[in-house]
Design a protein around this motif. Structure first.
Motif, PDB file in Angstrom:
ATOM      1  N   ASP A 134       1.028  -0.794  -0.211  1.00 35.85           N
ATOM      2  CA  ASP A 134      -0.456  -0.162  -0.298  1.00 35.85           C
ATOM      3  C   ASP A 134       1.470   1.215  -0.124  1.00 35.85           C
ATOM      4  O   ASP A 134       2.072   0.961   0.644  1.00 35.85           O
ATOM      5  CB  ASP A 134      -0.767   0.445   0.864  1.00 35.85           C
ATOM      6  CG  ASP A 134      -2.009  -1.120   1.127  1.00 35.85           C
ATOM      7  OD1 ASP A 134      -2.018  -1.290   0.191  1.00 35.85           O
ATOM      8  OD2 ASP A 134      -2.496  -1.206   2.089  1.00 35.85           O
ATOM      9  N   HIS A 135       0.677   2.242  -0.912  1.00 33.60           N
ATOM     10  CA  HIS A 135       1.141   3.693  -0.553  1.00 33.60           C
ATOM     11  C   HIS A 135      -0.299   4.369   0.215  1.00 33.60           C
ATOM     12  O   HIS A 135      -0.932   4.603  -0.295  1.00 33.60           O
ATOM     13  CB  HIS A 135       1.192   3.955  -1.944  1.00 33.60           C
ATOM     14  CG  HIS A 135       1.834   3.547  -2.702  1.00 33.60           C
ATOM     15  ND1 HIS A 135       1.915   3.313  -4.187  1.00 33.60           N
ATOM     16  CD2 HIS A 135       2.899   3.082  -2.647  1.00 33.60           C
ATOM     17  CE1 HIS A 135       2.818   2.045  -4.834  1.00 33.60           C
ATOM     18  NE2 HIS A 135       3.953   2.406  -4.061  1.00 33.60           N
ATOM     19  N   SER A 136       0.510   4.477   1.153  1.00 36.77           N
ATOM     20  CA  SER A 136      -1.000   4.698   1.928  1.00 36.77           C
ATOM     21  C   SER A 136      -0.090   5.264   3.978  1.00 36.77           C
ATOM     22  O   SER A 136       1.296   4.719   3.653  1.00 36.77           O
ATOM     23  CB  SER A 136      -2.001   4.088   2.637  1.00 36.77           C
ATOM     24  OG  SER A 136      -1.310   3.039   3.777  1.00 36.77           O
ATOM     25  N   VAL A 137       0.012   5.729   4.686  1.00 34.95           N
ATOM     26  CA  VAL A 137       0.430   6.630   5.716  1.00 34.95           C
ATOM     27  C   VAL A 137       0.028   5.875   6.590  1.00 34.95           C
ATOM     28  O   VAL A 137       1.684   5.505   6.785  1.00 34.95           O
ATOM     29  CB  VAL A 137      -0.164   8.127   5.966  1.00 34.95           C
ATOM     30  CG1 VAL A 137      -0.273   8.879   7.208  1.00 34.95           C
ATOM     31  CG2 VAL A 137      -0.838   9.449   5.031  1.00 34.95           C
ATOM     32  N   VAL A 138      -0.499   4.989   7.167  1.00 37.98           N
ATOM     33  CA  VAL A 138      -0.142   4.081   7.743  1.00 37.98           C
ATOM     34  C   VAL A 138       0.725   3.143   7.475  1.00 37.98           C
ATOM     35  O   VAL A 138       1.132   2.651   8.147  1.00 37.98           O
ATOM     36  CB  VAL A 138      -1.619   3.029   7.892  1.00 37.98           C
ATOM     37  CG1 VAL A 138      -2.805   4.179   8.915  1.00 37.98           C
ATOM     38  CG2 VAL A 138      -2.808   3.059   6.708  1.00 37.98           C
TER      39      VAL A 138
END
Length: 270
Positions: A134-138
């Motif tokens: 995932d390219h996500s903050v979390v």
């Protein structure tokens, strides 16, 4: 040269129970199996995801694709999504995740690609593995050791992505190349599925339901039962027959592939 890979597929999408508009788009025809989850107000997300899928549609019917062709389609898709953005709506964007059938020395390979937080998984020998990261903050917080995957599942930042096609993002897609094995089941989905069902439950359903179309329908139905808070899209592709691998490594049809040849571990960000 033949790809050496015969596949069967199924796909399904649903607007969900809380949304008025389905901003997901997908393509599930050999050799291309993709899911795009659009974002942006005033129907911009719907148009952005459709624009990306449109760029890959001319490849349908081909036996296999090379990474150069995939990257070219991505560049055209980026330009098309940027064209959708106007002064009054500059947030048009979309995620993209999935696989295309590739060929190395006539042997079937999966070429996976991802940008954003839609996901690509592989079920092999009863084990479910998340191929995409995932390219996500979390996800970044998980990799930094500041969040556990369980904490990320309920973190208020879980829907903030760090890369997209459009949406003022300059990030690139990730690619992975890996050999197909007979019996592989690839699942591609928008986050409307993974926000409702755990990886464990997804793996159980993928293992229990043999027909790819019925499996896609079952996953959508259970995600709706779990709340259906977002649009839900699922694409499933099975490796029905794979030619024997010659064992000679990358050949002339794979020599331009500058990608990871093994997927790195992807701590779940849900």
């Amino acid at each position: 040269m033949s790809a050496g890979l015969v596949v069967a597929s199924g796909s399904a999408t649903h607007v969900g129970l809380r949304r008025a508009l389905n901003e997901d788009s997908f393509l599930a025809e050999a050799p291309v199996f993709l899911v795009a989850d659009g974002m942006g107000g005033h129907e911009a997300g719907e148009h952005a995801s459709a624009r990306v899928v449109e760029e890959f549609s001319p490849f349908v019917g081909r036996e296999w694709l090379g990474v150069t062709e995939v990257r070219g389609a991505l560049e055209r898709a980026k330009a098309g999504v940027e064209d959708l953005s106007t002064a009054g709506n500059g947030r048009a964007g979309t995620t993209l995740s999935g696989v295309v059938v590739a060929s190395v020395d006539g042997t079937g390979y999966w070429l996976a690609l991802n940008i954003g937080d839609s996901r690509t998984y592989r079920l092999a020998e009863g084990e479910l593995e998340q191929i995409s990261v995932d390219h996500s903050v979390v996800q970044e917080l998980i990799e930094a050791g500041e969040l556990t995957p369980a904490e990320a599942a309920t973190d208020r930042r879980r829907n903030i992505i760090t890369r997209a096609i459009g949406a003022s993002s300059s990030g690139d897609a990730d690619f992975w190349l890996f050999p197909a094995e007979e019996g592989d089941r690839i699942m591609v989905c928008s986050d409307g599925l993974t926000s409702e069902l755990t990886d464990q439950r997804i793996g159980e359903l993928l293992s229990l339901v043999a027909d790819p179309q019925q499996a896609a329908d079952a996953l959508i139905a259970e995600a709706l039962q779990s709340g259906g808070h977002d649009n839900i899209t699922v694409v499933i592709v099975d490796a029905v027959r794979v030619s024997s691998r010659p064992g000679s490594g990358l050949g002339s049809d794979g020599s331009d592939i500058d990608v990871d040849t093994l997927p790195r571990a992807a701590g779940g960000a849900r």
